[in-house]
Design an enzyme around this catalytic site. Structure first.
Site, PDB file in Angstrom:
ATOM      1  N   TYR A 117       0.809  -1.219   0.000  1.00 29.59           N
ATOM      2  CA  TYR A 117       0.000   0.000   0.000  1.00 29.59           C
ATOM      3  C   TYR A 117       0.845   1.273   0.000  1.00 29.59           C
ATOM      4  CZ  TYR A 117      -4.457  -2.373   0.683  1.00 29.59           C
ATOM      5  OH  TYR A 117      -5.584  -3.127   0.515  1.00 29.59           O
ATOM      6  N   LYS A 168       3.840 -15.003   3.934  1.00 28.72           N
ATOM      7  CA  LYS A 168       4.124 -15.916   2.821  1.00 28.72           C
ATOM      8  C   LYS A 168       5.642 -16.021   2.743  1.00 28.72           C
ATOM      9  CE  LYS A 168       2.875 -18.333  -0.823  1.00 28.72           C
ATOM     10  NZ  LYS A 168       2.081 -19.583  -0.790  1.00 28.72           N
ATOM     11  N   ASP A 225      -5.819  -7.013   4.308  1.00 31.24           N
ATOM     12  CA  ASP A 225      -6.984  -6.535   3.568  1.00 31.24           C
ATOM     13  C   ASP A 225      -7.805  -7.726   3.088  1.00 31.24           C
ATOM     14  OD1 ASP A 225      -8.675  -4.753   2.082  1.00 31.24           O
ATOM     15  OD2 ASP A 225      -7.607  -5.430   0.282  1.00 31.24           O
ATOM     16  N   ASP A 229     -11.662  -9.503   4.625  1.00 20.58           N
ATOM     17  CA  ASP A 229     -12.906  -9.690   3.873  1.00 20.58           C
ATOM     18  C   ASP A 229     -13.387 -11.130   4.029  1.00 20.58           C
ATOM     19  OD1 ASP A 229     -13.057  -7.067   2.953  1.00 20.58           O
ATOM     20  OD2 ASP A 229     -13.393  -7.647   0.866  1.00 20.58           O
TER      21      ASP A 229
HETATM   22  C1  IPM Z   1     -10.399  -1.669   3.389  1.00 23.04           C
HETATM   23  C2  IPM Z   1     -10.642  -1.225   1.984  1.00 23.04           C
HETATM   24  C3  IPM Z   1      -9.529  -0.281   1.575  1.00 23.04           C
HETATM   25  C4  IPM Z   1      -8.220  -1.054   1.665  1.00 23.04           C
HETATM   26  C5  IPM Z   1      -9.663   0.346   0.187  1.00 23.04           C
HETATM   27  C6  IPM Z   1     -11.011   0.951  -0.042  1.00 23.04           C
HETATM   28  C7  IPM Z   1      -8.558   1.361  -0.051  1.00 23.04           C
HETATM   29  O1  IPM Z   1     -10.735  -2.311   1.118  1.00 23.04           O
HETATM   30  O2  IPM Z   1     -10.417  -0.823   4.283  1.00 23.04           O
HETATM   31  O3  IPM Z   1     -10.188  -2.867   3.614  1.00 23.04           O
HETATM   32  O4  IPM Z   1      -7.818  -1.712   0.705  1.00 23.04           O
HETATM   33  O5  IPM Z   1      -7.598  -0.978   2.716  1.00 23.04           O
HETATM   34 MN    MN Z   2     -10.579  -4.219   2.137  1.00 16.65          MN
END
Ligand code: IPM
Ligand code: MN
Length: 322
Positions: A117, A168, A225, A229
């Site tokens: 990032y 990893k 990230d 999810d």
């Molecule tokens: C999150 C989101 C963000 C990230 C995006 C929107 C920049 O997916 O907060 O997980 O990738 O961190």
């Molecule tokens: Mn995310």
């Protein structure tokens, strides 16, 4: 505190979060900021320097969601969300997941200011047949260590006292080596915390098949990230997933936001789940020292996850429990 309700369902879920904070008996002074896709489309501005400077002066920031379909990818992500994480040095992204029936009670600590990032890279010969794009991953000893240290200290406070490093290391042999050595060094200072290591691909299997394996997980920005999810999906859906972007050194405000996005497809339908935003606001109160109100809010959210109803009905239901 500053409120960045944002776009799409952001204002809808933030309104419920603030309603519940009030029901919990906490009085907040709030200042609304108009940032996000709508402002960008109207003025071309994403995060003016003067606004960033103002934000530095708050105790906390509550963010709903940003993004509208007609803003190109990256403009708001890099220009607003990541800009805030980097400028305010929000180096810990703390994401809790609980689903007792599914055996899930874990927290992911995601490094939040480095890795893929960081924006290192660029193009060479862009647009030609010989085009090259590089995208580096930045891992500093300081950045990794402060995040790993936070994770050990959190694990120490939890009943299981268990911390897993996810990376990893078998392929990312430079960054992985730095993470593993740092993890081992900081671990030696925390002998009461049991440790483990999983490759990120295997962690995806374990999360789905045996999530009870995890207590606290620490990982890099991009793995965190993706993993969060997945963790959200197995723990009741992304509409429940809350997050805190923390500056544990408290040299400025921390930022609290649901993991989900602006969901333009359901805006105005009453179908946005406000629980992630409410839970994020509870994390904010906890960080600000209102531990009692935060715990009551978190408990009220947990007892409301099986309810159905519109965005405001769910917000009302949680507020009534308080
Ligand atoms: C999150 C989101 C963000 C990230 C995006 C929107 C920049 O997916 O907060 O997980 O990738 O961190
Ligand atoms: Mn995310």
């Amino acid at each position: 505190m500053a409120v960045l309700a944002g776009d799409g369902i952001g204002p809808e879920v933030v309104a419920e979060a603030l309603k519940v904070v009030r029901a919990a008996g906490v009085e907040l002074d709030t200042v609304d900021y108009d940032l996000g896709g709508a402002r960008y489309l109207r003025t071309g501005e994403v995060l003016p320097d003067a606004v960033l400077d103002e934000l530095r002066g708050f105790d906390a920031i509550l963010l709903g969601a940003v993004g509208t379909p007609d803003v190109p990818p990256g403009v708001l992500e890099r220009g607003l969300l990541l800009a805030l994480r980097f400028a305010l040095d929000l180096y810990v992204n703390l994401r809790p997941f609980e689903s007792p029936d599914a055996g899930i009670d874990l927290v992911v600590i995601r490094e939040n200011t480095e890795g893929a990032y960081a924006g290192e890279g660029g193009f060479l010969r862009k647009g030609t047949a010989q085009e090259i794009a590089t995208q580096g991953s930045v891992n500093t000893r300081m950045g990794v260590e402060r995040c790993v240290r936070f994770a050990f200290e959190l694990a120490q406070q939890r009943p299981r006292k268990h911390l897993t490093l996810v990376h990893k290391t078998n392929v990312l042999t430079f960054a992985g080596d730095l993470w593993q050595r740092t993890f081992d060094d900081v671990g030696a200072e925390h002998p009461d915390v049991a440790t483990g290591y999983d490759h990120v691909d295997a962690a995806c299997i374990h999360l789905v098949e045996r999530p009870e394996r995890y207590d606290v997980v620490v990982t890099d920005n991009l793995f965190g990230d993706i993993l969060t999810d997945l963790a959200g999906a197995i723990a009741g859906g992304i509409g429940l997933a809350a997050s805190a972007n923390l500056n544990p050194a408290r040299t400025g405000p921390s930022l609290f936001e649901p993991v989900h996005g602006s969901a333009p497809d359901i805006v105005g339908t009453g179908r946005a789940n406000p629980l992630a935003a409410i839970r994020s606001a509870a994390m904010m109160l906890d960080f600000l020292g209102e531990a009692g109100a935060a715990a009551r809010m978190t408990k009220a959210v947990a007892s409301a996850t099986a309810l159905t109803g519109t965005t405001t009905e769910l917000g009302d239901a949680v507020a009534e429990r308080l």
